[in-house]
Design a protein around this motif. Structure first.
Motif: not given
Length: 196
Positions: A73-76, A136-139, A151-152, A157-160
């Motif tokens: 959550r903090r990163v997102a 999922p939170a980041l994407s 998310p696309t 992929v970028r989040a991973a």
């Protein structure tokens, strides 16, 4: 005292007890080895019953990995707060500063925790499993920044990839026994993919 004040006081007290139990558990794991320590050992070392310990931590893994709770959550949130004109890769890199902040604040403690997690197969697997759920939170945060419905593939992929960069940087930092600069390692990891 109002109900809200009582709840807040109770939450503060609960967090303090949880932190104390986690510290006792960490010290015991470090001294005896994670696999040798039982829930009964943890409860006894903390001076509480097994059921009390389990009220705060469902498993002994949670006693260590609780330190990482809420990071997704903090990163997102940090990602959403990045400047709109910033590209996604750069925004992801800067959003991960929220994760590595604890490594800057307490490098010795972070080194010990990271070593315990990486050197204990059960902890490492559980940590990677939890971290996988950050994707999922980041994407989703990337999609919000872009104003899309979801998310696309590229954002996923970028989040991973960002999380893998974090893990590789942490592995190199750990291998250096904390002597290398974690921020520089993370920057280098991100740059190596950006240059590719």
């Amino acid at each position: 005292m109002t109900g809200a004040a009582r709840t807040k006081t109770r939450d503060i007290a609960r967090a303090a007890v949880r932190a104390e139990l986690a510290q006792v558990a960490f010290e015991l794991f470090r001294r005896e080895g994670f696999d040798k320590v039982t829930l009964d050992d943890l409860a006894a070392a903390a001076g509480v019953s097994r059921s009390t310990f389990l009220r705060y931590f469902g498993t002994k893994e949670d006693a260590v990995l609780g330190a990482f709770e809420g990071q997704d959550r903090r990163v997102a949130d940090a990602l959403r707060a990045r400047p709109a004109e910033e590209d996604e890769w750069t925004a992801l890199r800067h959003a991960l500063d929220t994760v590595i902040e604890r490594y800057r604040v307490d490098p010795a403690g972070s080194l010990e925790t990271t070593r315990l997690v990486r050197d204990t197969p059960a902890l490492c697997a559980r940590h990677l499993e939890k971290q996988y759920s950050w994707r999922p939170a980041l994407s989703g945060a990337l999609a919000e920044r872009a104003g899309t419905d979801g998310p696309t593939l590229a954002q996923s992929v970028r989040a991973a990839a960002a999380l893998d960069c974090l893990n590789v940087a942490l592995d190199h930092w750990l291998a250096s026994d904390g002597r290398l600069n974690l921020v520089e390692l993370l920057d280098e990891a991100f740059a190596s993919l950006a240059a590719g």
